[in-house]
Enzyme design. Structure first.
Site, short mmCIF file in Angstrom:
data_model
loop_
_atom_site.label_atom_id
_atom_site.label_comp_id
_atom_site.label_asym_id
_atom_site.label_seq_id
_atom_site.Cartn_x
_atom_site.Cartn_y
_atom_site.Cartn_z
N LYS A 11 0.95 -1.15 0.08
CA LYS A 11 -0.06 0.11 0.13
C LYS A 11 1.12 1.40 -0.06
O LYS A 11 2.00 1.26 0.59
CB LYS A 11 -1.01 -0.17 1.30
CG LYS A 11 -0.35 -0.12 2.73
CD LYS A 11 0.26 1.36 3.26
CE LYS A 11 0.73 1.39 4.59
NZ LYS A 11 1.55 2.50 4.71
N MET A 104 5.44 0.02 3.50
CA MET A 104 4.31 -0.21 2.50
C MET A 104 3.30 -1.67 2.96
O MET A 104 2.83 -2.02 2.39
CB MET A 104 5.16 -0.61 1.31
CG MET A 104 5.61 0.56 0.81
SD MET A 104 6.49 0.14 -0.88
CE MET A 104 5.03 0.63 -2.02
N SER A 108 1.44 -6.81 6.86
CA SER A 108 0.14 -6.84 6.76
C SER A 108 -0.34 -7.52 5.64
O SER A 108 -1.47 -8.18 5.57
CB SER A 108 -0.33 -5.32 6.86
OG SER A 108 0.06 -4.57 7.87
N ALA A 109 0.21 -7.15 4.43
CA ALA A 109 -0.22 -8.04 3.10
C ALA A 109 0.02 -9.43 3.13
O ALA A 109 -0.92 -10.38 2.80
CB ALA A 109 0.88 -7.69 1.90
N ASP A 141 -3.38 -1.99 9.30
CA ASP A 141 -3.31 -1.99 7.76
C ASP A 141 -3.83 -3.18 7.05
O ASP A 141 -3.88 -3.41 5.84
CB ASP A 141 -1.75 -1.84 7.31
CG ASP A 141 -1.32 -0.46 7.66
OD1 ASP A 141 -2.21 0.41 7.71
OD2 ASP A 141 -0.05 -0.30 7.61
#
Ligand code: ATP
Length: 300
Positions: A11, A104, A108-109, A141
């Protein structure tokens, strides 16, 4: 044996307004998230216990990624199993394309991808609202990494609502091999900004520029309240951002708590030109990526 593979995007924050620390220790945030085409992949296989292995597509601070149960992807799997009475474990294989500790939200991804992968592997088949709730428990996030696209984030960032956009954007991403610690950046923010408001707001201008596809307006509206704190800890980053301005980017901003630098360009050709220009300075890995990208997506 069956393996489920899921990708999740990095992100960027087009705007990141940080408010005062709340009684629960989190900072109030008002942000506009955008998912960019830089991904981690998480592959999940049934196992007796919970384990993880991590590799990277290129040089990054892999040593900082835990391979025990504190890895965010493992925490996601454990939480899903605990909440829904799943009697099995999982082995996760993470392939990182998102810089570690780069601002980025790569961790969390991975958590979002692990949730989607385990949900498919174990057949829990939860509705998206339930996955979003579990995601919010894992980190601020994580819900956005599930959702993808472009969205306003409020609360501590975990309350996400999609916003309309009318144009594909191209970002240039300048990484650093040495990460910045998010808690340290927030501590520096608290020192520099004792006056932070309790209720930060997203300025209307950025939403208008997104709706109208006004890249120049968007470039001018890019803003990150954590940038001053990150630059105070890593002053050299100011020079990195300046390179993008010289390279005629519409805007340059730090990604979240840094140290990744982001440059908004006119389109793919301009982005490729800027990648070449920035690469010649030898500051770190440089790439470009389109946005908005989809959220966590099952590949197989
Ligand atoms: P934050 O999400 O805290 O703002 P960030 O986006 O800067 O952080 P991340 O790559 O998400 O950077 O990692 C932050 C820290 O989280 C790492 O230094 C690492 O110790 C820890 N971590 C836990 N699980 C993971 C994971 N799967 N991938 C990367 N980092 C992880």
């Amino acid at each position: 044996m069956r393996e489920v593979a899921v990708t999740a995007p990095a992100k960027v924050n087009l705007v990141l307004r940080v408010g005062a620390r709340r009684p629960d220790g989190y900072h109030a945030l008002a942000t506009v998230y955008q998912a960019v085409g830089l991904h981690d992949e998480v592959a999940a296989r049934r196992a007796d216990g919970f384990s993880v292995e991590v590799r990277a597509e290129r040089e990054m601070a892999l040593a900082e990624v835990p391979t025990d149960h504190s890895n965010l992807a493992v925490r996601a799997a454990l939480l899903l199993a605990a909440r829904h009475g799943v009697p099995e474990g999982v082995h996760l294989r993470i392939r990182k394309g998102i810089p570690v500790a780069g601002g980025m939200a790569g961790g969390s991804a991975d958590a979002a991808a692990a949730l989607v992968a385990c949900d498919a592997l174990w057949g829990t088949q939860l509705p998206q609202e339930r996955l979003l709730e579990i995601a919010a428990e894992l980190g601020s996030d994580v819900p956005f990494a599930l959702l993808g696209g472009t969205a306003v984030g409020t609360g501590r960032g975990e309350v996400v609502s999609p916003v309309p956009t009318s144009r594909r954007l191209w970002w240039v991403i300048l990484e650093s091999t040495v990460g910045l610690s998010t808690p340290e950046v927030y501590r520096e923010f608290d020192r520099l900004r004792p006056d932070a408001p309790p209720d930060p707001q997203v300025p209307e201008g950025v939403l208008t520029a997104l709706r109208d596809g006004d890249v120049a307006g968007l470039g001018a509206a890019l803003h990150n309240d954590l940038q001053a704190a990150a630059l105070s800890l890593r002053p050299g980053l100011a020079g990195h951002l300046e390179h993008g301005r010289v390279g005629s980017a519409h805007g340059a901003v730090l990604a979240g708590s840094g140290p990744t630098c982001l440059f908004l360009t006119d389109g793919q050709a301009h982005a490729a030109e800027l990648v070449e220009r920035l690469s010649s300075h030898g500051l770190g890995h440089v790439s470009c990526a389109p946005a908005p990208a989809a959220g966590a997506l099952q590949l197989r």
